[in-house]
Design an enzyme around this catalytic site. Structure first.
Site, PDB file in Angstrom:
ATOM      1  N   ASP A  98      37.242  54.663  -4.987  1.00 16.66           N
ATOM      2  CA  ASP A  98      37.146  55.890  -4.756  1.00 16.66           C
ATOM      3  C   ASP A  98      38.616  56.806  -4.759  1.00 16.66           C
ATOM      4  O   ASP A  98      39.394  56.269  -3.978  1.00 16.66           O
ATOM      5  CB  ASP A  98      36.458  56.231  -3.593  1.00 16.66           C
ATOM      6  CG  ASP A  98      35.655  57.633  -3.564  1.00 16.66           C
ATOM      7  OD1 ASP A  98      36.403  58.544  -3.767  1.00 16.66           O
ATOM      8  OD2 ASP A  98      34.585  57.643  -3.074  1.00 16.66           O
ATOM      9  N   HIS A 100      38.943  60.185  -4.264  1.00 21.99           N
ATOM     10  CA  HIS A 100      38.660  61.595  -3.645  1.00 21.99           C
ATOM     11  C   HIS A 100      39.339  61.652  -2.314  1.00 21.99           C
ATOM     12  O   HIS A 100      39.160  60.715  -1.585  1.00 21.99           O
ATOM     13  CB  HIS A 100      37.321  61.863  -3.391  1.00 21.99           C
ATOM     14  CG  HIS A 100      36.394  61.867  -4.648  1.00 21.99           C
ATOM     15  ND1 HIS A 100      35.889  61.026  -5.184  1.00 21.99           N
ATOM     16  CD2 HIS A 100      36.213  63.135  -5.521  1.00 21.99           C
ATOM     17  CE1 HIS A 100      35.219  61.267  -6.378  1.00 21.99           C
ATOM     18  NE2 HIS A 100      35.644  62.813  -6.437  1.00 21.99           N
ATOM     19  N   SER A 151      30.269  54.418  -2.959  1.00 23.92           N
ATOM     20  CA  SER A 151      31.194  54.193  -1.749  1.00 23.92           C
ATOM     21  C   SER A 151      30.392  54.187  -0.415  1.00 23.92           C
ATOM     22  O   SER A 151      30.852  53.551   0.276  1.00 23.92           O
ATOM     23  CB  SER A 151      32.111  55.634  -1.494  1.00 23.92           C
ATOM     24  OG  SER A 151      33.058  55.791  -2.835  1.00 23.92           O
TER      25      SER A 151
HETATM   26 CO1  B1M Z   1      34.674  63.809  -8.096  1.00 23.38          CO
HETATM   27  N1  B1M Z   1      32.812  63.765  -7.801  1.00 23.38           N
HETATM   28  N2  B1M Z   1      34.543  62.526  -9.441  1.00 23.38           N
HETATM   29  N3  B1M Z   1      36.366  64.563  -8.445  1.00 23.38           N
HETATM   30  N4  B1M Z   1      34.239  65.447  -7.033  1.00 23.38           N
HETATM   31  C1  B1M Z   1      31.917  64.458  -6.798  1.00 23.38           C
HETATM   32  C2  B1M Z   1      32.095  63.591  -5.296  1.00 23.38           C
HETATM   33  C3  B1M Z   1      30.636  64.563  -7.323  1.00 23.38           C
HETATM   34  C4  B1M Z   1      29.822  64.789  -6.134  1.00 23.38           C
HETATM   35  C5  B1M Z   1      30.583  65.706  -7.967  1.00 23.38           C
HETATM   36  C6  B1M Z   1      29.164  65.919  -8.779  1.00 23.38           C
HETATM   37  O1  B1M Z   1      28.851  65.184  -9.635  1.00 23.38           O
HETATM   38  N5  B1M Z   1      28.671  67.085  -8.391  1.00 23.38           N
HETATM   39  C7  B1M Z   1      30.236  63.250  -7.889  1.00 23.38           C
HETATM   40  C8  B1M Z   1      29.819  61.995  -7.298  1.00 23.38           C
HETATM   41  C9  B1M Z   1      28.473  61.701  -7.558  1.00 23.38           C
HETATM   42  C10 B1M Z   1      27.931  60.618  -6.917  1.00 23.38           C
HETATM   43  O2  B1M Z   1      28.454  59.722  -6.587  1.00 23.38           O
HETATM   44  N6  B1M Z   1      26.693  60.611  -6.974  1.00 23.38           N
HETATM   45  C11 B1M Z   1      31.544  62.909  -8.579  1.00 23.38           C
HETATM   46  C12 B1M Z   1      31.990  62.273  -9.792  1.00 23.38           C
HETATM   47  C13 B1M Z   1      31.003  61.854 -10.320  1.00 23.38           C
HETATM   48  C14 B1M Z   1      33.434  61.752  -9.932  1.00 23.38           C
HETATM   49  C15 B1M Z   1      33.827  61.032 -11.115  1.00 23.38           C
HETATM   50  C16 B1M Z   1      33.081  59.653 -11.160  1.00 23.38           C
HETATM   51  C17 B1M Z   1      33.770  61.685 -12.244  1.00 23.38           C
HETATM   52  C18 B1M Z   1      34.050  61.097 -13.782  1.00 23.38           C
HETATM   53  O3  B1M Z   1      35.172  60.278 -13.574  1.00 23.38           O
HETATM   54  N7  B1M Z   1      33.149  61.069 -14.496  1.00 23.38           N
HETATM   55  C19 B1M Z   1      35.312  60.549 -10.831  1.00 23.38           C
HETATM   56  C20 B1M Z   1      35.329  59.548  -9.804  1.00 23.38           C
HETATM   57  C21 B1M Z   1      36.650  58.780  -9.782  1.00 23.38           C
HETATM   58  C22 B1M Z   1      36.604  57.669  -8.589  1.00 23.38           C
HETATM   59  O4  B1M Z   1      36.643  58.041  -7.743  1.00 23.38           O
HETATM   60  N8  B1M Z   1      36.952  56.550  -9.083  1.00 23.38           N
HETATM   61  C23 B1M Z   1      35.631  61.888 -10.066  1.00 23.38           C
HETATM   62  C24 B1M Z   1      36.966  62.703  -9.977  1.00 23.38           C
HETATM   63  C25 B1M Z   1      37.469  63.457  -9.171  1.00 23.38           C
HETATM   64  C26 B1M Z   1      38.562  64.271  -9.366  1.00 23.38           C
HETATM   65  C27 B1M Z   1      39.677  63.291  -9.669  1.00 23.38           C
HETATM   66  C28 B1M Z   1      38.607  65.127 -10.835  1.00 23.38           C
HETATM   67  C29 B1M Z   1      38.541  65.265  -7.999  1.00 23.38           C
HETATM   68  C30 B1M Z   1      39.364  64.719  -6.890  1.00 23.38           C
HETATM   69  C31 B1M Z   1      40.528  64.913  -6.684  1.00 23.38           C
HETATM   70  C32 B1M Z   1      41.142  64.227  -5.232  1.00 23.38           C
HETATM   71  O5  B1M Z   1      40.310  64.172  -4.301  1.00 23.38           O
HETATM   72  N9  B1M Z   1      42.430  64.256  -5.085  1.00 23.38           N
HETATM   73  C33 B1M Z   1      37.158  65.253  -7.907  1.00 23.38           C
HETATM   74  C34 B1M Z   1      36.479  66.469  -7.191  1.00 23.38           C
HETATM   75  C35 B1M Z   1      37.449  67.528  -6.526  1.00 23.38           C
HETATM   76  C36 B1M Z   1      35.190  66.519  -6.760  1.00 23.38           C
HETATM   77  C37 B1M Z   1      34.159  67.626  -5.763  1.00 23.38           C
HETATM   78  C38 B1M Z   1      34.219  68.593  -6.933  1.00 23.38           C
HETATM   79  C39 B1M Z   1      34.986  68.022  -4.610  1.00 23.38           C
HETATM   80  C40 B1M Z   1      35.309  67.001  -3.652  1.00 23.38           C
HETATM   81  C41 B1M Z   1      36.156  67.725  -2.535  1.00 23.38           C
HETATM   82  O6  B1M Z   1      37.367  67.651  -2.480  1.00 23.38           O
HETATM   83  N10 B1M Z   1      35.538  68.232  -1.765  1.00 23.38           N
HETATM   84  C42 B1M Z   1      32.946  66.774  -5.619  1.00 23.38           C
HETATM   85  C43 B1M Z   1      31.867  67.743  -5.388  1.00 23.38           C
HETATM   86  C44 B1M Z   1      31.323  67.531  -3.804  1.00 23.38           C
HETATM   87  O7  B1M Z   1      31.844  66.751  -2.993  1.00 23.38           O
HETATM   88  N11 B1M Z   1      30.177  67.795  -3.624  1.00 23.38           N
HETATM   89  C45 B1M Z   1      33.222  65.560  -6.648  1.00 23.38           C
HETATM   90  C46 B1M Z   1      36.185  69.289  -0.551  1.00 23.38           C
HETATM   91  C47 B1M Z   1      36.403  67.966   0.574  1.00 23.38           C
HETATM   92  C48 B1M Z   1      37.421  68.959   1.653  1.00 23.38           C
HETATM   93  O8  B1M Z   1      35.095  67.539   1.095  1.00 23.38           O
HETATM   94  O9  B1M Z   1      35.672  65.386   0.493  1.00 23.38           O
HETATM   95  O10 B1M Z   1      33.393  65.744   1.357  1.00 23.38           O
HETATM   96  P1  B1M Z   1      35.014  66.128   1.370  1.00 23.38           P
HETATM   97  O11 B1M Z   1      35.567  66.145   2.966  1.00 23.38           O
HETATM   98  C49 B1M Z   1      34.800  66.838   3.997  1.00 23.38           C
HETATM   99  C50 B1M Z   1      33.756  66.000   4.614  1.00 23.38           C
HETATM  100  O12 B1M Z   1      33.029  64.958   3.790  1.00 23.38           O
HETATM  101  C51 B1M Z   1      34.643  65.425   5.806  1.00 23.38           C
HETATM  102  O13 B1M Z   1      35.482  66.120   6.054  1.00 23.38           O
HETATM  103  C52 B1M Z   1      35.831  67.064   4.937  1.00 23.38           C
HETATM  104  C53 B1M Z   1      35.731  68.605   5.624  1.00 23.38           C
HETATM  105  O14 B1M Z   1      36.054  69.005   6.754  1.00 23.38           O
HETATM  106  N12 B1M Z   1      35.107  64.130   5.709  1.00 23.38           N
HETATM  107  C54 B1M Z   1      35.346  63.206   6.481  1.00 23.38           C
HETATM  108  C55 B1M Z   1      35.496  63.482   4.504  1.00 23.38           C
HETATM  109  N13 B1M Z   1      36.055  62.264   4.712  1.00 23.38           N
HETATM  110  C56 B1M Z   1      35.992  62.124   5.912  1.00 23.38           C
HETATM  111  C57 B1M Z   1      36.439  61.163   6.821  1.00 23.38           C
HETATM  112  C58 B1M Z   1      36.202  60.975   8.204  1.00 23.38           C
HETATM  113  C59 B1M Z   1      35.530  62.331   8.859  1.00 23.38           C
HETATM  114  C60 B1M Z   1      35.037  63.216   7.910  1.00 23.38           C
HETATM  115  O15 B1M Z   1      36.756  60.135   8.930  1.00 23.38           O
HETATM  116  C61 B1M Z   1      37.094  58.836   8.712  1.00 23.38           C
END
Ligand code: B1M
Length: 215
Positions: A98, A100, A151
């Site tokens: 992963d 992200h 994940s």
């Molecule tokens: Co990706 N991606 N992405 N992506 N991406 C998602 C996660 C997805 C939901 C988008 C969608 O389809 N709507 C989807 C997953 C679907 C699934 O698994 N069912 C997805 C996909 C499919 C993919 C790829 C597979 C796409 C592809 O290649 N075809 C690929 C995966 C690559 C891989 O990981 N092997 C991919 C790639 C990418 C980018 C590289 C383009 C980019 C990431 C860049 C980066 O992180 N450096 C990206 C992005 C930006 C997203 C979305 C749009 C936004 C994620 C984000 O940064 N959110 C995302 C959509 C979504 O999440 N709904 C998506 C903002 C961030 C602050 O939120 O990380 O949730 P988040 O963190 C929150 C809480 O979750 C929590 O605190 C934070 C807020 O305070 N939290 C914790 C998180 N970790 C924590 C740990 C803790 C405590 C709290 O304690 C240990």
């Protein structure tokens, strides 16, 4: 556009030009963390929706992520810090497979600003690297982040690995990331893990849980 809308738009459009000036203007009336939580994360949410529904292609998601990272980096020096120090150590990683890391890095900032020592291993970390770092740094807690549905399965395997190594009791585990649900962590994973495992919906819940687990 009003400032707030403009900032949100910059995340959605992946537009960096003028970002810092807008952030500085926002800082005149709002706290840095409020800008992240109430505005920038809203923008990322829209990006996720557009991508999920096929209206946005991956390279543009990447650009949005870059702008988000720039924005957080610009705001970070303005975030409130406590004077507390040495409250405990957490090894933090995005799990194997992963990439992200925006959420994980926010957790790092919040915990660091609140007196925790954070060993941030980065993305795509196998469980062996996580355990090694936890042992080396005598971590109080292991934190794993992951956004892919895949994940959530890897997190489960990692917990099983900690069980197998006989170190579950040493390491409470904090889990976060968009694909997790509270029920999955607090019921399913809680059942299999021989140590403590907690779910954090966001970085602030992560902080509260750290305080509870260590304090
Ligand atoms: Co990706 N991606 N992405 N992506 N991406 C998602 C996660 C997805 C939901 C988008 C969608 O389809 N709507 C989807 C997953 C679907 C699934 O698994 N069912 C997805 C996909 C499919 C993919 C790829 C597979 C796409 C592809 O290649 N075809 C690929 C995966 C690559 C891989 O990981 N092997 C991919 C790639 C990418 C980018 C590289 C383009 C980019 C990431 C860049 C980066 O992180 N450096 C990206 C992005 C930006 C997203 C979305 C749009 C936004 C994620 C984000 O940064 N959110 C995302 C959509 C979504 O999440 N709904 C998506 C903002 C961030 C602050 O939120 O990380 O949730 P988040 O963190 C929150 C809480 O979750 C929590 O605190 C934070 C807020 O305070 N939290 C914790 C998180 N970790 C924590 C740990 C803790 C405590 C709290 O304690 C240990």
């Amino acid at each position: 556009l009003p400032l707030d809308e403009r900032l949100k738009r910059r995340i959605i459009d992946g537009e960096r030009n003028g970002l810092e000036a807008d952030l500085d203007q926002a800082l005149e009336t709002r706290k840095a963390l409020a800008i992240v939580n109430d505005t920038l994360l809203d923008g990322m949410k829209v990006v996720g929706e557009l991508f999920g529904s096929g209206q946005m292609q991956l390279p543009f998601v990447l650009q949005s992520a870059e702008v988000m990272k720039n924005a957080v980096a610009h705001l970070e020096p303005h975030m409130e810090k406590t004077d507390e120090d040495g409250k405990g150590t957490i090894v933090l990683a995005t799990v194997r497979g992963d990439v992200h890391d925006i959420g994980k890095n926010l957790v790092d900032i919040i915990l660091t600003n609140n007196g925790y020592n954070v060993v941030n291993l980065g993305i795509k970390q196998p469980v062996s690297a996580i355990v090694e770092a936890a042992d080396e740094h005598r971590a109080d807690v292991i934190g794993m982040s992951g956004l892919l549905v895949k994940s959530t399965v890897i997190m489960k395997e990692n917990l099983e690995e900690l069980n197998q190594r006989g170190i579950a009791a040493d390491y409470p585990v904090l889990l976060g990331g968009a694909a997790l649900t509270r029920a999955y962590v607090e019921q399913d994973l809680h059942e299999i893990y021989q140590g403590e495992v907690r779910y954090a919906r966001d970085a602030f819940e992560g902080l509260r849980l750290m305080d509870a687990l260590i304090g």
